[in-house]
Design a protein around this motif. Structure first.
Motif, PDB file in Angstrom:
ATOM      1  N   THR A  90       0.859  -1.454  -0.100  1.00 32.29           N
ATOM      2  CA  THR A  90       0.057   0.013  -0.176  1.00 32.29           C
ATOM      3  C   THR A  90       0.962   1.222   0.216  1.00 32.29           C
ATOM      4  OG1 THR A  90      -1.633  -1.280   1.290  1.00 32.29           O
ATOM      5  CG2 THR A  90      -1.897   1.247   1.243  1.00 32.29           C
ATOM      6  N   GLU A  91       2.006   1.215   0.756  1.00 31.36           N
ATOM      7  CA  GLU A  91       2.844   2.559   0.897  1.00 31.36           C
ATOM      8  C   GLU A  91       3.523   2.514  -0.500  1.00 31.36           C
ATOM      9  OE1 GLU A  91       6.341   4.246   3.756  1.00 31.36           O
ATOM     10  OE2 GLU A  91       5.735   2.116   3.873  1.00 31.36           O
ATOM     11  N   THR A  92       3.931   1.560  -1.286  1.00 32.17           N
ATOM     12  CA  THR A  92       4.578   1.644  -2.501  1.00 32.17           C
ATOM     13  C   THR A  92       3.535   2.337  -3.618  1.00 32.17           C
ATOM     14  OG1 THR A  92       5.963  -0.314  -2.143  1.00 32.17           O
ATOM     15  CG2 THR A  92       5.504   0.392  -4.556  1.00 32.17           C
ATOM     16  N   ASP A  93       2.324   1.784  -3.429  1.00 35.77           N
ATOM     17  CA  ASP A  93       1.197   2.203  -4.469  1.00 35.77           C
ATOM     18  C   ASP A  93       0.987   3.857  -3.994  1.00 35.77           C
ATOM     19  OD1 ASP A  93      -1.136   1.851  -6.096  1.00 35.77           O
ATOM     20  OD2 ASP A  93      -2.338   2.326  -4.333  1.00 35.77           O
ATOM     21  N   ALA A  94       1.079   4.084  -2.502  1.00 35.51           N
ATOM     22  CA  ALA A  94       0.604   5.518  -2.444  1.00 35.51           C
ATOM     23  C   ALA A  94       1.743   6.524  -3.074  1.00 35.51           C
ATOM     24  CB  ALA A  94       0.375   5.806  -0.973  1.00 35.51           C
ATOM     25  N   ASN A  95       2.895   5.954  -2.909  1.00 34.23           N
ATOM     26  CA  ASN A  95       3.893   6.691  -3.403  1.00 34.23           C
ATOM     27  C   ASN A  95       3.925   6.950  -4.850  1.00 34.23           C
ATOM     28  OD1 ASN A  95       5.025   7.225  -0.697  1.00 34.23           O
ATOM     29  ND2 ASN A  95       6.477   5.496  -0.782  1.00 34.23           N
ATOM     30  N   SER A  96       3.495   5.886  -5.426  1.00 38.40           N
ATOM     31  CA  SER A  96       3.359   5.875  -6.889  1.00 38.40           C
ATOM     32  C   SER A  96       2.394   6.801  -7.257  1.00 38.40           C
ATOM     33  CB  SER A  96       3.184   4.671  -7.534  1.00 38.40           C
ATOM     34  OG  SER A  96       3.014   4.609  -8.929  1.00 38.40           O
ATOM     35  N   ARG A  97       1.313   6.628  -6.804  1.00 42.73           N
ATOM     36  CA  ARG A  97       0.110   7.444  -7.075  1.00 42.73           C
ATOM     37  C   ARG A  97       0.668   9.184  -6.732  1.00 42.73           C
ATOM     38  NH1 ARG A  97      -5.836   5.305  -5.927  1.00 42.73           N
ATOM     39  NH2 ARG A  97      -5.001   2.919  -5.926  1.00 42.73           N
ATOM     40  N   ALA A  98       1.330   9.577  -5.675  1.00 44.45           N
ATOM     41  CA  ALA A  98       1.622  10.723  -5.365  1.00 44.45           C
ATOM     42  C   ALA A  98       2.572  11.335  -6.384  1.00 44.45           C
ATOM     43  CB  ALA A  98       2.339  10.901  -3.876  1.00 44.45           C
ATOM     44  N   GLU A  99       3.473  10.393  -6.988  1.00 45.12           N
ATOM     45  CA  GLU A  99       4.439  11.023  -7.953  1.00 45.12           C
ATOM     46  C   GLU A  99       3.745  11.210  -9.314  1.00 45.12           C
ATOM     47  OE1 GLU A  99       8.195  11.695  -9.967  1.00 45.12           O
ATOM     48  OE2 GLU A  99       7.479  11.834  -7.492  1.00 45.12           O
ATOM     49  N   THR A 100       2.790  10.265  -9.502  1.00 44.41           N
ATOM     50  CA  THR A 100       2.171  10.527 -10.692  1.00 44.41           C
ATOM     51  C   THR A 100       1.112  11.688 -10.833  1.00 44.41           C
ATOM     52  OG1 THR A 100       1.752   8.247 -11.038  1.00 44.41           O
ATOM     53  CG2 THR A 100       0.092   9.435 -12.216  1.00 44.41           C
ATOM     54  N   ALA A 101       0.458  12.129  -9.448  1.00 41.90           N
ATOM     55  CA  ALA A 101      -0.075  13.389  -9.371  1.00 41.90           C
ATOM     56  C   ALA A 101       0.973  14.563  -9.473  1.00 41.90           C
ATOM     57  CB  ALA A 101      -0.784  13.341  -7.853  1.00 41.90           C
ATOM     58  N   ARG A 102       2.097  14.334  -9.057  1.00 35.78           N
ATOM     59  CA  ARG A 102       3.043  15.466  -8.965  1.00 35.78           C
ATOM     60  C   ARG A 102       3.324  15.747 -10.391  1.00 35.78           C
ATOM     61  NH1 ARG A 102       8.485  16.652  -9.595  1.00 35.78           N
ATOM     62  NH2 ARG A 102       8.764  14.433  -9.901  1.00 35.78           N
ATOM     63  N   SER A 113      -5.446  -3.234 -10.921  1.00 37.89           N
ATOM     64  CA  SER A 113      -5.444  -4.775 -11.133  1.00 37.89           C
ATOM     65  C   SER A 113      -4.017  -5.052 -10.417  1.00 37.89           C
ATOM     66  CB  SER A 113      -5.369  -4.823 -12.769  1.00 37.89           C
ATOM     67  OG  SER A 113      -6.323  -4.497 -13.311  1.00 37.89           O
ATOM     68  N   ALA A 114      -2.930  -4.489 -10.542  1.00 33.58           N
ATOM     69  CA  ALA A 114      -1.802  -4.777 -10.075  1.00 33.58           C
ATOM     70  C   ALA A 114      -1.784  -5.130  -8.404  1.00 33.58           C
ATOM     71  CB  ALA A 114      -0.635  -3.959 -10.244  1.00 33.58           C
ATOM     72  N   VAL A 115      -2.343  -3.743  -7.942  1.00 31.07           N
ATOM     73  CA  VAL A 115      -2.797  -3.814  -6.470  1.00 31.07           C
ATOM     74  C   VAL A 115      -3.464  -4.940  -5.911  1.00 31.07           C
ATOM     75  CG1 VAL A 115      -3.406  -2.430  -4.438  1.00 31.07           C
ATOM     76  CG2 VAL A 115      -2.234  -1.498  -6.087  1.00 31.07           C
ATOM     77  N   GLN A 116      -4.547  -5.327  -6.668  1.00 30.49           N
ATOM     78  CA  GLN A 116      -5.385  -6.265  -6.112  1.00 30.49           C
ATOM     79  C   GLN A 116      -4.986  -7.306  -6.362  1.00 30.49           C
ATOM     80  OE1 GLN A 116      -9.150  -6.265  -8.541  1.00 30.49           O
ATOM     81  NE2 GLN A 116      -9.892  -7.881  -7.326  1.00 30.49           N
ATOM     82  N   ALA A 117      -4.084  -7.689  -7.250  1.00 31.45           N
ATOM     83  CA  ALA A 117      -3.435  -9.017  -7.547  1.00 31.45           C
ATOM     84  C   ALA A 117      -2.396  -9.417  -6.461  1.00 31.45           C
ATOM     85  CB  ALA A 117      -2.789  -9.155  -9.019  1.00 31.45           C
ATOM     86  N   HIS A 118      -1.551  -8.431  -5.919  1.00 35.82           N
ATOM     87  CA  HIS A 118      -0.573  -8.739  -5.165  1.00 35.82           C
ATOM     88  C   HIS A 118      -1.204  -8.640  -3.669  1.00 35.82           C
ATOM     89  CE1 HIS A 118       3.456  -8.379  -3.746  1.00 35.82           C
ATOM     90  NE2 HIS A 118       3.035  -7.771  -2.540  1.00 35.82           N
ATOM     91  N   GLY A 119      -2.270  -7.853  -3.342  1.00 34.61           N
ATOM     92  CA  GLY A 119      -3.117  -8.413  -2.177  1.00 34.61           C
ATOM     93  C   GLY A 119      -3.871  -9.695  -2.116  1.00 34.61           C
ATOM     94  N   THR A 120      -4.200 -10.061  -3.169  1.00 31.63           N
ATOM     95  CA  THR A 120      -4.822 -11.390  -3.450  1.00 31.63           C
ATOM     96  C   THR A 120      -3.714 -12.444  -2.946  1.00 31.63           C
ATOM     97  OG1 THR A 120      -6.525 -10.964  -4.884  1.00 31.63           O
ATOM     98  CG2 THR A 120      -6.074 -13.182  -4.759  1.00 31.63           C
ATOM     99  N   LEU A 121      -2.416 -12.376  -3.425  1.00 28.85           N
ATOM    100  CA  LEU A 121      -1.391 -13.290  -3.364  1.00 28.85           C
ATOM    101  C   LEU A 121      -0.953 -13.044  -1.711  1.00 28.85           C
ATOM    102  CD1 LEU A 121       0.505 -15.377  -4.481  1.00 28.85           C
ATOM    103  CD2 LEU A 121       2.031 -13.341  -4.895  1.00 28.85           C
ATOM    104  N   ILE A 122      -1.262 -12.176  -1.003  1.00 27.78           N
ATOM    105  CA  ILE A 122      -0.616 -11.903   0.181  1.00 27.78           C
ATOM    106  C   ILE A 122      -1.943 -12.672   1.120  1.00 27.78           C
ATOM    107  CG2 ILE A 122      -0.336 -10.251   2.370  1.00 27.78           C
ATOM    108  CD1 ILE A 122       0.996  -8.562   0.253  1.00 27.78           C
ATOM    109  N   ASP A 123      -3.095 -12.360   0.715  1.00 28.14           N
ATOM    110  CA  ASP A 123      -4.143 -12.997   1.559  1.00 28.14           C
ATOM    111  C   ASP A 123      -3.959 -14.620   1.482  1.00 28.14           C
ATOM    112  OD1 ASP A 123      -5.209 -10.615   2.488  1.00 28.14           O
ATOM    113  OD2 ASP A 123      -6.425 -10.302   0.816  1.00 28.14           O
TER     114      ASP A 123
END
Length: 481
Positions: free
Chosen positions: A186-198, A431-441
């Protein structure tokens, strides 16, 4: 030896012989529970059979073993089980003592006169008194057997409580590590979203992107930050759950947990080569239910025997001394008897009601025992199905995770080159976040299934396992169920 003494001793010998020959009323019969002849769920393969009494030590994570030891040391569940065990020991001691004669020491002294003629006198004595209820019809023996069965069941229940605490702590620890793994993602995803927004904001200011695209990127970044905050809170809650379970100071616990952060522990696998009937012998809760059924049967026998005559015998021997003026007399005073026979005649149906109540409790215990057997088989079967399911899904989940991650990276590169829209990027990201979360679960679910199977198999308990050797935490030292 005088004739009265011979007669009394002969009577005692006859009663003792009758006690030895008499037997308690037969216990009620119970219909045997039906247990499947084989498992109907796929069995795990390539597992290693090891001592399961402290199976959590076979995880590749020493912190887990330390937390479980700490949780068992402070667990109220384990303390309650230990208290019930000590109570059962005391009850068994009392029931066994009821079969033996009692012996009391007595001493007395009096001074006075009993009438106008007898001179003033001092009388003193010291001796022993005994009493014995002869267990002719087996009521006392049935009570002793019931107490013994319940003691054995309490010892098994202590092991069951130990296993339950271990499984609860392991699941709490597993939930924390899975949460931390999700937090990293989630932290990696949040950082990526923040960089995209910037970057999108800069492009919009330069006139290369419309304002709507910049607004979408800011919304995505805000959503990512919100998800990150929620995930951190969830992990903090998991830590506090472990604090409550182990009673370890939170600061010290966080320092202890820091080394293996975001790493899901992996247990040693179990191999099951036995049929359900054999596996049920490994479960302390099933053993306890069987002992409770045996105890209820003994209660019925005891209630029936109490409707029959009671025979008691008493006796005493003492040394007495009488001082009257200058005259002193002393000697030994003794008696055997009375031998009393008490025959119940009328009690308004009390004893019959006690028998009916004991029989009803027996029927209840039999029903609970059969239900416990069915539940035990169900829990093992469900754990096996869950293990097989997670194994079958694991490869697909891994392929999906790798594929969606590659797709996201490619879309991100195209977006930076101006060849993909922000909408495409966000869709690939989801899709990537959901797939990785599914693998962890799925990884957490599989380890949880192993923990469930460990508990369903009885946690390594065996009949005859000493209580003190089964765990090193603060438990009782009375041996063997």
């Amino acid at each position: 030896m005088t004739t009265p003494i011979r007669s009394a001793l002969a009577t005692v010998a006859a009663l003792a012989g009758l006690t030895a020959c008499a037997s308690a009323p037969p216990p009620p019969a119970v219909e045997p529970a039906q247990v499947p002849a084989q498992w109907h769920a796929p069995l795990p393969h390539n597992g290693s059979v090891a001592d399961l009494s402290r199976w959590w030590q076979q995880f590749d994570d020493p912190v887990l073993a330390q937390l479980i030891d700490a949780a068992q040391a402070v667990s109220p569940t384990l303390a309650s089980a230990r208290s019930r065990l000590l109570q059962s020991q005391a009850t068994r001691t009392g029931a066994s003592a009821a079969l033996l004669p009692t012996l009391d020491a007595t001493a007395s002294a009096t001074r006075g006169r009993t009438d106008f003629v007898t001179p003033l006198a001092t009388t003193s004595s010291a001796g022993l008194q005994t009493a014995w209820e002869i267990d002719v019809f087996g009521a006392g023996r049935a009570g002793r057997d019931a107490a013994q069965y319940r003691l054995e069941g309490a010892e098994a229940s202590w092991h069951d409580a130990r296993v339950s605490v271990a499984a609860e702590t392991a699941n709490a620890y597993l939930a924390l590590r899975a949460c931390e793994a999700q937090l990293v993602q989630t932290e990696t995803d949040a950082n990526s979203r923040a960089e995209t927004a910037r970057l999108t904001g800069l492009s919009a200011k330069a006139g290369f992107e419309p304002p709507a695209t910049a607004a979408l990127s800011r919304a995505s970044a805000a959503q990512g930050a919100s998800l990150l905050t929620a995930q951190r809170a969830q992990c903090d809650i998991a830590v506090k759950s472990l604090v409550a379970l182990t009673a370890i100071d939170e600061t010290a616990l966080r320092a202890q947990l820091a080394a293996g952060s975001a790493r899901i522990p992996q247990p040693a696998e179990l191999a099951i080569a036995s049929v359900p009937a054999e596996v049920l012998n490994q479960r302390p809760d099933v053993f306890n239910a069987a002992r409770e059924l045996s105890a209820a049967s003994a209660d019925v026998s005891q209630a029936r025997a109490k409707r029959l005559p009671r025979i008691t015998l008493a006796g005493s021997i003492s040394r007495a001394r009488v001082d009257v003026g200058d005259t002193t007399q002393s000697g030994t005073v003794w008696s055997v008897g009375p031998i009393a026979v008490t025959l119940p005649i009328f009690d308004a149906g009390l004893r019959r009601a006690n028998v009916d109540a004991a029989r009803a409790r027996y029927d209840e215990a039999a029903s609970l025992y059969r239900a416990k057997l069915r539940t035990a088989v169900q829990e093992v079967e469900q754990a096996l199905v869950q293990l097989d399911s997670t194994a079958a899904r694991n490869e697909n989940a891994r392929i999906a995770d790798e594929g969606f991650e590659q797709s996201f990276r490619a879309t991100e590169a195209r977006f930076k080159g101006g060849l993909a829209s922000l909408f495409e990027l966000e869709d690939a990201r989801r899709s990537a976040v959901q797939a990785h979360g599914t693998l962890i679960d799925l990884q957490r679910e599989r380890v949880a299934a192993w923990i469930t199977l460990y508990r369903a198999l009885g946690g390594g308990w065996r009949t005859g396992t000493p209580v003190a050797d089964a765990s090193q935490d603060a438990g009782p030292t009375k041996a063997t169920p």
